[in-house]
Write a protein that holds these residues in place. Structure first.
Motif, PDB file in Angstrom:
ATOM      1  N   MET A 213       0.827  -1.203   0.000  1.00  9.29           N
ATOM      2  CA  MET A 213       0.000   0.000   0.000  1.00  9.29           C
ATOM      3  C   MET A 213       0.867   1.261   0.000  1.00  9.29           C
ATOM      4  N   LEU A 214       1.941   1.246   0.792  1.00  5.94           N
ATOM      5  CA  LEU A 214       2.805   2.417   0.893  1.00  5.94           C
ATOM      6  C   LEU A 214       3.556   2.676  -0.418  1.00  5.94           C
ATOM      7  N   VAL A 215       4.119   1.617  -1.006  1.00  3.84           N
ATOM      8  CA  VAL A 215       4.879   1.837  -2.242  1.00  3.84           C
ATOM      9  C   VAL A 215       3.951   2.237  -3.387  1.00  3.84           C
ATOM     10  N   ARG A 216       2.703   1.773  -3.348  1.00  8.26           N
ATOM     11  CA  ARG A 216       1.738   2.212  -4.367  1.00  8.26           C
ATOM     12  C   ARG A 216       1.480   3.711  -4.261  1.00  8.26           C
ATOM     13  N   ARG A 217       1.623   4.233  -3.050  1.00  6.01           N
ATOM     14  CA  ARG A 217       1.468   5.671  -2.835  1.00  6.01           C
ATOM     15  C   ARG A 217       2.798   6.410  -2.972  1.00  6.01           C
ATOM     16  N   ARG A 218       3.816   5.706  -3.483  1.00  5.01           N
ATOM     17  CA  ARG A 218       5.156   6.263  -3.727  1.00  5.01           C
ATOM     18  C   ARG A 218       5.824   6.733  -2.447  1.00  5.01           C
ATOM     19  N   VAL A 219       5.588   6.041  -1.353  1.00  6.61           N
ATOM     20  CA  VAL A 219       6.279   6.327  -0.096  1.00  6.61           C
ATOM     21  C   VAL A 219       7.682   5.731  -0.176  1.00  6.61           C
ATOM     22  N   ALA A 221      10.104   6.448   2.433  1.00 10.34           N
ATOM     23  CA  ALA A 221      10.732   6.584   3.754  1.00 10.34           C
ATOM     24  C   ALA A 221      11.231   5.227   4.240  1.00 10.34           C
ATOM     25  N   TRP A 222      12.535   5.102   4.407  1.00  9.04           N
ATOM     26  CA  TRP A 222      13.112   3.818   4.794  1.00  9.04           C
ATOM     27  C   TRP A 222      12.657   3.393   6.180  1.00  9.04           C
ATOM     28  N   TRP A 223      12.426   4.365   7.053  1.00  8.37           N
ATOM     29  CA  TRP A 223      12.048   4.046   8.429  1.00  8.37           C
ATOM     30  C   TRP A 223      10.629   3.474   8.493  1.00  8.37           C
ATOM     31  N   LEU A 224       9.861   3.593   7.431  1.00  5.09           N
ATOM     32  CA  LEU A 224       8.555   2.935   7.342  1.00  5.09           C
ATOM     33  C   LEU A 224       8.653   1.604   6.610  1.00  5.09           C
ATOM     34  N   LEU A 225       9.367   1.597   5.491  1.00 10.05           N
ATOM     35  CA  LEU A 225       9.400   0.422   4.630  1.00 10.05           C
ATOM     36  C   LEU A 225      10.306  -0.686   5.170  1.00 10.05           C
ATOM     37  N   LEU A 226      11.447  -0.303   5.739  1.00 13.49           N
ATOM     38  CA  LEU A 226      12.400  -1.312   6.198  1.00 13.49           C
ATOM     39  C   LEU A 226      11.842  -2.193   7.315  1.00 13.49           C
ATOM     40  N   PRO A 227      11.184  -1.637   8.362  1.00 17.29           N
ATOM     41  CA  PRO A 227      10.593  -2.519   9.383  1.00 17.29           C
ATOM     42  C   PRO A 227       9.526  -3.464   8.816  1.00 17.29           C
ATOM     43  N   ALA A 251       9.393  -7.298  -3.766  1.00 15.30           N
ATOM     44  CA  ALA A 251       9.736  -6.620  -5.015  1.00 15.30           C
ATOM     45  C   ALA A 251       8.549  -6.572  -5.967  1.00 15.30           C
ATOM     46  N   PHE A 252       7.763  -7.649  -5.980  1.00 16.85           N
ATOM     47  CA  PHE A 252       6.630  -7.702  -6.907  1.00 16.85           C
ATOM     48  C   PHE A 252       5.544  -6.690  -6.564  1.00 16.85           C
ATOM     49  N   THR A 253       5.552  -6.169  -5.333  1.00 14.01           N
ATOM     50  CA  THR A 253       4.543  -5.168  -4.961  1.00 14.01           C
ATOM     51  C   THR A 253       4.928  -3.762  -5.404  1.00 14.01           C
ATOM     52  N   VAL A 254       6.182  -3.565  -5.767  1.00 14.20           N
ATOM     53  CA  VAL A 254       6.664  -2.221  -6.106  1.00 14.20           C
ATOM     54  C   VAL A 254       6.244  -1.869  -7.532  1.00 14.20           C
TER      55      VAL A 254
END
Length: 433
Positions: A213-219, A221-227, A251-254
């Motif tokens: 959901m976050l990458v679809r919104r082009r987020v 921020a590593w501190w959100l995605l990495l955890p 990767a397939f979600t990006v």
């Protein structure tokens, strides 16, 4: 020059200019990665066969991580399960990029490398199984070891020996390796998952969905995605499915292309290319070389020990699969596509070029070593024999490909020099006069 007949497609065609430029960038990065990978493997072999080999084994066995989360793992396991997840994440980005926006989205262009990759998987597996028929029931578990091509090693060799080789060959090797990685991922997920825990597997879907959901919104921020990525990896590890599969799923979600809210495809590359650009140096420069260092070290015990390891039917199957199975499978599949479809070799290429590339694809390392550990258990006697076989088979394939492609490189160099001389003479090559 010969024109392509209407309704036909070219085998090993040049592809689009943006694709060629992107592939050139990847080649430069992977070439450096191949050199670091080789350095890590050589350092491991030297240390494992030195008087200080005990320190190497102690380093590999050193455990670190939170035991409460079942992540109290050895450094060797962290390298295989953790660092290779980065490698497979980048491979997953490349896979999606090729099939969504690359030349593989065109069925005619995709048919040849897909068929070649499948041939390069099936034939080595069949040869391995035939050669290990009488070696006991456990030997068959290693059937997938000789099916993988190590793109970093192969591209490093090609860059050194093939300066004048056509770009179409380099493009074909990279595309074949991309499909090869996809097949390897499927094999690991389907055939090397012994104990499946459903609850952690289902639990991994939650952080994966939030990540998507976050990458679809082009987020970014590593501190959100990495955890979220770490949680997906940890739950996948706990489920029994090899944790590197988590890297591919993430990767397939990006998204590869920009959505309408972000300006559409015309506004620039999608988030997949951004992540690939950031993480490929980490994958090629850190993750894969460290895995090689942690996995390639095996004590040979001198020439007698080396001969003993290579006399094992499992090792014989791996070497033959890499050296003979890979090129036979790739050449056979490519010929069948050319024979029964309207496709044909691109002008200026010969089948000997394809043969050299097929032999080069027999360089297997990263994924082959990983499957060997999954098949026979890290540190086992068979695993040690597999390591010796993978290194030996890859070395033979590299040397054989070097001989073939160096000869072809001389031919293309003479053509290049002749065209350059024509331009110097009257500014227009003879071919255009």
């Amino acid at each position: 020059m010969t024109k392509t007949p209407p309704g036909t497609s070219r085998l090993l065609g040049l592809g689009s200019w943006p694709e060629a430029r992107r592939i050139a960038g990847i080649l430069r990065e992977e070439t450096v990665g191949g050199a670091l990978l080789l350095a890590g493997a050589v350092a491991a072999m030297i240390w494992a066969n030195s008087p200080w080999s005990g320190a190497y084994e102690a380093l590999r066995a050193f455990r670190i991580g939170p035991a409460a989360l079942h992540l109290d793992l050895s450094l060797a396991t962290w390298a295989a399960d953790g660092l290779l997840a980065i490698f497979f994440f980048v491979a997953g980005l490349e896979l999606k990029r090729e099939f969504v926006a690359g030349d593989l989205r065109q069925v005619r262009r995709a048919a040849v490398p897909v068929a070649a990759a499948l041939g390069g998987v099936i034939v080595p597996a069949v040869l391995y199984l035939l050669l290990t028929l009488g070696a006991g029931s456990g030997a068959a578990r290693g059937w997938a070891i000789p099916t993988a091509t190590d793109i970093a090693f192969a591209l490093a060799v090609l860059a050194v020996i093939g300066r004048y080789l056509p770009t179409a060959l380099r493009t074909f090797l990279l595309t074949l390796a991309v499909v090869d990685d996809l097949v390897a991922i499927i094999i690991i997920a389907l055939f090397y998952t012994e104990h499946l825990s459903v609850l952690p597997l289902l639990g991994a879907l939650l952080p994966l969905a939030v990540f998507a959901m976050l990458v679809r919104r082009r987020v970014r921020a590593w501190w959100l995605l990495l955890p979220l990525a770490a949680a997906t990896w940890a739950l996948m590890h706990a489920s029994g499915v090899h944790a590197t599969v988590a890297g591919v799923l993430l990767a397939f979600t990006v998204p590869v292309l920009r959505g309408g809210r972000a300006g559409g495809p015309e506004a620039g590359p999608g988030l997949a290319e951004h992540f690939e650009h950031r993480l490929r140096p980490i994958s090629a420069g850190v993750a894969v070389p460290v895995f090689a260092f942690m996995s390639a070290g095996v004590s040979l015990g001198g020439l007698s020990g080396l001969a003993g390891a290579l006399s094992d039917p499992v090792a014989v199957g791996v070497v033959v699969g890499l050296v003979a199975g890979k090129p036979i499978g790739i050449m056979l599949a490519t010929w069948l596509v050319a024979r029964f479809t309207h496709a044909h070799l691109d002008e200026g290429l010969a089948w000997v070029d394809v043969a050299g590339l097929a032999v080069l694809a027999g360089i297997g390392f990263t994924v082959s070593l990983l499957i060997g550990e999954l098949a026979f258990g890290a540190g086992s006697e068979l695993d040690a024999h597999v390591k010796v076989a993978v290194l030996t088979g890859s070395l033979i394939a590299a040397l054989a490909a070097t001989v073939i492609l160096r000869l072809r490189n001389r031919v293309y160099r003479r053509i290049h020099e002749a065209e350059t001389a024509d331009r110097d003479h009257d500014g227009i090559p003879d071919v255009y006069q």
